[in-house]
Design a protein around this motif. Structure first.
Motif, PDB file in Angstrom:
ATOM      1  N   CYS A 209      42.219  33.273  44.945  1.00 38.21           N
ATOM      2  CA  CYS A 209      40.820  33.406  44.555  1.00 38.21           C
ATOM      3  C   CYS A 209      40.572  34.791  43.980  1.00 38.21           C
ATOM      4  O   CYS A 209      41.447  35.665  44.021  1.00 38.21           O
ATOM      5  CB  CYS A 209      39.885  33.150  45.739  1.00 38.21           C
ATOM      6  N   GLU A 210      39.378  34.964  43.473  1.00 40.15           N
ATOM      7  CA  GLU A 210      38.982  36.234  42.879  1.00 40.15           C
ATOM      8  C   GLU A 210      37.693  36.697  43.547  1.00 40.15           C
ATOM      9  O   GLU A 210      36.734  35.932  43.660  1.00 40.15           O
ATOM     10  CB  GLU A 210      38.770  36.045  41.378  1.00 40.15           C
ATOM     11  N   LEU A 211      37.697  37.952  44.012  1.00 41.23           N
ATOM     12  CA  LEU A 211      36.529  38.554  44.626  1.00 41.23           C
ATOM     13  C   LEU A 211      35.895  39.525  43.644  1.00 41.23           C
ATOM     14  O   LEU A 211      36.588  40.157  42.854  1.00 41.23           O
ATOM     15  CB  LEU A 211      36.911  39.319  45.903  1.00 41.23           C
ATOM     16  N   GLU A 212      34.602  39.650  43.714  1.00 41.15           N
ATOM     17  CA  GLU A 212      33.900  40.562  42.824  1.00 41.15           C
ATOM     18  C   GLU A 212      33.037  41.503  43.645  1.00 41.15           C
ATOM     19  O   GLU A 212      32.241  41.075  44.478  1.00 41.15           O
ATOM     20  CB  GLU A 212      33.030  39.779  41.841  1.00 41.15           C
ATOM     21  N   THR A 213      33.231  42.828  43.432  1.00 38.82           N
ATOM     22  CA  THR A 213      32.391  43.827  44.069  1.00 38.82           C
ATOM     23  C   THR A 213      31.512  44.454  43.003  1.00 38.82           C
ATOM     24  O   THR A 213      31.556  44.070  41.833  1.00 38.82           O
ATOM     25  CB  THR A 213      33.246  44.913  44.749  1.00 38.82           C
ATOM     26  N   ASP A 214      30.723  45.448  43.393  1.00 37.29           N
ATOM     27  CA  ASP A 214      29.875  46.108  42.399  1.00 37.29           C
ATOM     28  C   ASP A 214      30.651  47.081  41.534  1.00 37.29           C
ATOM     29  O   ASP A 214      30.083  47.723  40.654  1.00 37.29           O
ATOM     30  CB  ASP A 214      28.708  46.835  43.076  1.00 37.29           C
ATOM     31  N   LYS A 215      31.967  47.206  41.774  1.00 38.81           N
ATOM     32  CA  LYS A 215      32.786  48.136  41.000  1.00 38.81           C
ATOM     33  C   LYS A 215      33.957  47.441  40.305  1.00 38.81           C
ATOM     34  O   LYS A 215      34.238  47.713  39.149  1.00 38.81           O
ATOM     35  CB  LYS A 215      33.325  49.254  41.893  1.00 38.81           C
TER      36      LYS A 215
END
Length: 515
Positions: A37-43
Motif C-alpha cells: 500500500c501507499e501512505l500519504e503524509t503532509d510531507k
C-alpha cells in the motif's frame, strides 16, 4: 505463521499518515518487499512493502483512514506456515527477523548479488545514473565505488556490497531509476540471502490509477497533503483530478495539476517561438549538453519562487571598517585557539540572527492560509559548486558562537564542493545568506529560497568616498540587498531588518550586548 504489517517511521515531526491506496486485497499472493500500500503524509508519500512472502490475510486499515506510526495495517500469512519441520520453521523465522539489507541481495540459484539504489532521502523519489566507474567484467572490491547517482538535490555514490566481478549493468548512464531499483549484478557473493521476487501487478495498478481518474466529489475528504499543496500552489479543487479512492485528491494529483497548463484565454500571449534554425557552420561549433537534475531543479525552483512569492528587494550599504579592524586584530589568536579562520560570514550570520529576533516575520513562512513563525534560526549559506548552487543549512545558528559558526560553514562548504552533502544538510533552512561578493558582484537582487521569506545578498567590499561628519573620507563599503516575500513582510519590517544588520556590522559590540 502470520506476520504483521505496520506503519513505518515517517520522518521528523510526522506522527500520522493517511492510507492512500491498497495495491493488494485479502487473499492475494505477495512476495517479500512487494508493495502492499501507499501512505500519504503532509510531507511525503511512503510505500509499505510486504515483510514476508505469502498471502495478504487481512487489511486492518482501509483506504482513507488516518493511522499513527507503528499502527497495524494488515497481516500476511507466510507461505509454508503449516510445515511441521522445526528446522525449516527456525530457518524461516531467522530469515524474517533478520532481513537482508535492501541495498544488496543475492540470488541463491546463481550466486549473484544485486546492487540496488540506496535510500535517497525524504521527498526524493528518483535518481539518474550519472557515471559508472566500472564496466562489465571488472573486478570490484567490497565498498569500492561502482557508480554515482544524481538526484535533484545531491549526488550519491553507490559502493559495492561485496567483492567479486561486475557481471551485468542493468541501469546504464542516463537512466532514471526509483529507490530500491536494481542497478547491477555482482557475482561472487557467499551469503545465503534471497533476492526479492518481482512485484507483479503493481505497475498495472498504478497505470490504472492514473488513467481511470474519477471525477471530484464534494462529499469526499481529500488527503491532507493534497489540501496543503493546493493552498501553497494557489490551485482550486476543480483543477485537480483525484485518483484516490472515490476520487480523493492525492498529493501527486496536485503536482500533475501544477504541471498541466490551464487553458489560455484568446487574448493570452502566444507560447514562446521554437528555436530558430541555426546555420550549419554555426551548428558544427555548438555543443548541446543535457541539464543535470540539480540544474533542472535550480531552474524550476527559482522560477516557482518568482511566480509564487510577491518578491521585493530593499537595499542598504554598510561600512565594513569596524568588522575588518576587529578581524585583523584577532584573526591570528582566533585561529590558534579554535583551529579555524575568522571570516566575514560569522559576523553576517550573527548580525542576521540578531535582526531576525526583532523582525520575526522575515524568519517565517506561509503554509496555506497560515504564517508559521520560527523561534529558531536554521541559517542557509548559499554555496557555489562545480555542479551548481546548493544551500547547506547551519542548524540553530542563533545559539552558536563565532567559532562554531565558522567551523560549521567551513565543514559544510568543503562537503558541498566535494559532493558529499547529505539530504539532512540541505533541509529545514529558515533564512539564507548569499555572498556574491566572492565572485566580484557589486550589486544584485537575490531570489528567495522557498518556502523562506527572506534572503540577504552580500556583495564586494569596495573602497568608496563617503561623507562622515561633514567630511569626505574613503571607507570599505559593501552594498546589502534583502529580498523578501511582501505577502507577509511589510516594507517597514524589511527596512528595519536591514538597518539592524547594518548597525550590528558597523558596531559589532551591539551583538555582544544584544542591542
Amino acid at each position: 505463521m502470520t506476520t504483521e504489517v505496520r506503519v513505518p517511521t515517517l520522518g521528523e515531526s510526522v506522527t500520522e499518515a493517511t492510507i492512500a491506496t491498497w495495491f493488494k486485497k485479502p487473499g492475494d499472493a505477495v512476495a517479500v518487499d512487494e508493495m502492499l500500500c501507499e501512505l500519504e503524509t503532509d510531507k511525503v508519500t511512503v510505500e509499505v512493502p510486504s515483510p514476508a512472502a505469502g498471502k495478504l490475510a487481512e487489511i486492518v486499515a482501509a483506504e482513507g483512514q488516518t493511522v499513527g506510526v507503528n499502527a497495524l495495517l494488515a497481516t500476511v500469512s507466510e507461505a509454508g506456515a503449516g510445515e511441521t519441520d522445526s528446522a525449516a520453521v527456525e530457518d524461516k523465522t531467522e530469515a524474517t527477523s533478520k532481513p537482508e539489507p535492501k541495498s544488496a541481495r543475492k540470488d541463491s540459484d546463481n550466486g549473484k548479488m544485486n546492487v540496488t539504489v540506496p535510500t535517497l532521502g525524504e521527498s526524493v523519489t528518483e535518481a539518474t545514473v550519472a557515471t559508472w566507474f566500472k564496466k562489465i567484467g571488472d573486478d570490484v572490491a567490497q565498498d569500492e565505488i561502482l557508480c554515482e547517482l544524481e538526484t535533484d538535490k545531491i549526488s550519491v555514490e553507490v559502493p559495492a556490497p561485496i567483492g567479486g566481478v561486475l557481471c551485468e549493468i542493468i541501469a546504464p548512464e542516463g537512466t532514471t531509476i526509483a529507490p530500491k531499483g536494481k542497478l547491477a549484478i555482482i557475482s561472487g557473493a557467499a551469503d545465503g540471502a534471497v533476492e526479492p521476487a518481482p512485484r507483479p501487478g503493481v505497475e498495472d495498478s498504478t497505470q490504472a490509477k492514473e488513467t481511470v481518474a474519477q471525477p471530484a466529489r464534494t462529499d469526499i475528504e481529500d488527503a491532507p497533503s493534497a489540501k496543503k499543496a493546493m493552498a501553497e500552489a494557489g490551485i482550486s479543487r476543480d483543477q485537480v483530478t483525484g485518483t484516490g479512492r472515490d476520487g480523493r485528491a492525492m498529493k501527486e494529483d496536485v503536482v500533475k495539476a501544477k504541471k498541466t497548463p490551464a487553458p489560455a484565454p484568446a487574448s493570452a500571449e502566444a507560447p514562446p517561438a521554437p528555436r530558430a534554425p541555426v546555420p550549419a557552420e554555426d551548428a558544427a561549433r555548438e555543443e548541446r549538453v543535457k541539464m543535470t537534475r540539480l540544474r533542472q531543479t535550480i531552474a524550476r525552483r527559482l522560477k516557482e519562487s518568482q511566480n509564487t512569492a510577491a518578491m521585493l528587494t530593499t537595499y542598504n550599504e554598510v561600512d565594513m571598517s569596524a568588522v575588518m579592524e576587529l578581524r585583523s586584530q584577532y584573526k591570528d589568536v582566533f585561529q590558534k585557539k579554535h583551529g579555524v579562520k575568522l571570516g566575514f560570514m560569522s559576523f553576517f550570520t550573527k548580525a542576521c540572527c540578531h535582526a531576525l529576533k526583532e523582525v520575526p516575520e522575515v524568519n517565517a513562512e506561509i503554509d496555506g492560509t497560515d504564517v508559521v513563525y520560527k523561534n529558531f534560526v536554521h541559517m542557509g549559506i548559499a554555496t557555489g559548486t562545480p555542479t551548481g548552487l546548493v544551500v547547506p543549512v547551519i542548524r540553530d545558528a542563533d545559539s552558536m558562537s563565532f567559532a562554531a559558526i565558522e567551523k560549521a560553514i567551513a565543514e559544510k562548504g568543503a562537503r558541498a564542493r566535494n559532493g558529499k552533502l547529505s539530504m539532512a544538510d540541505l533541509q529545514g533552512g529558515t533564512f539564507t545568506i548569499s555572498n556574491g561578493g566572492v565572485y566580484g558582484s557589486l550589486m544584485s537582487s537575490p531570489i528567495l529560497n522557498p518556502p523562506q521569506s527572506g534572503i540577504l545578498g552580500m556583495h564586494k567590499i569596495q573602497d568608496r568616498p563617503v561623507a562622515i561628519n561633514g567630511e569626505v573620507v574613503i571607507r570599505p563599503m559593501m552594498y546589502l540587498a534583502l529580498s523578501y516575500d511582501h505577502r507577509i513582510v511589510d516594507g517597514k519590517g524589511a527596512v528595519t531588518f536591514l538597518v539592524r544588520v547594518k548597525e550590528a556590522l558597523e558596531d559589532p559590540r551591539r551583538m555582544l550586548m544584544d542591542l
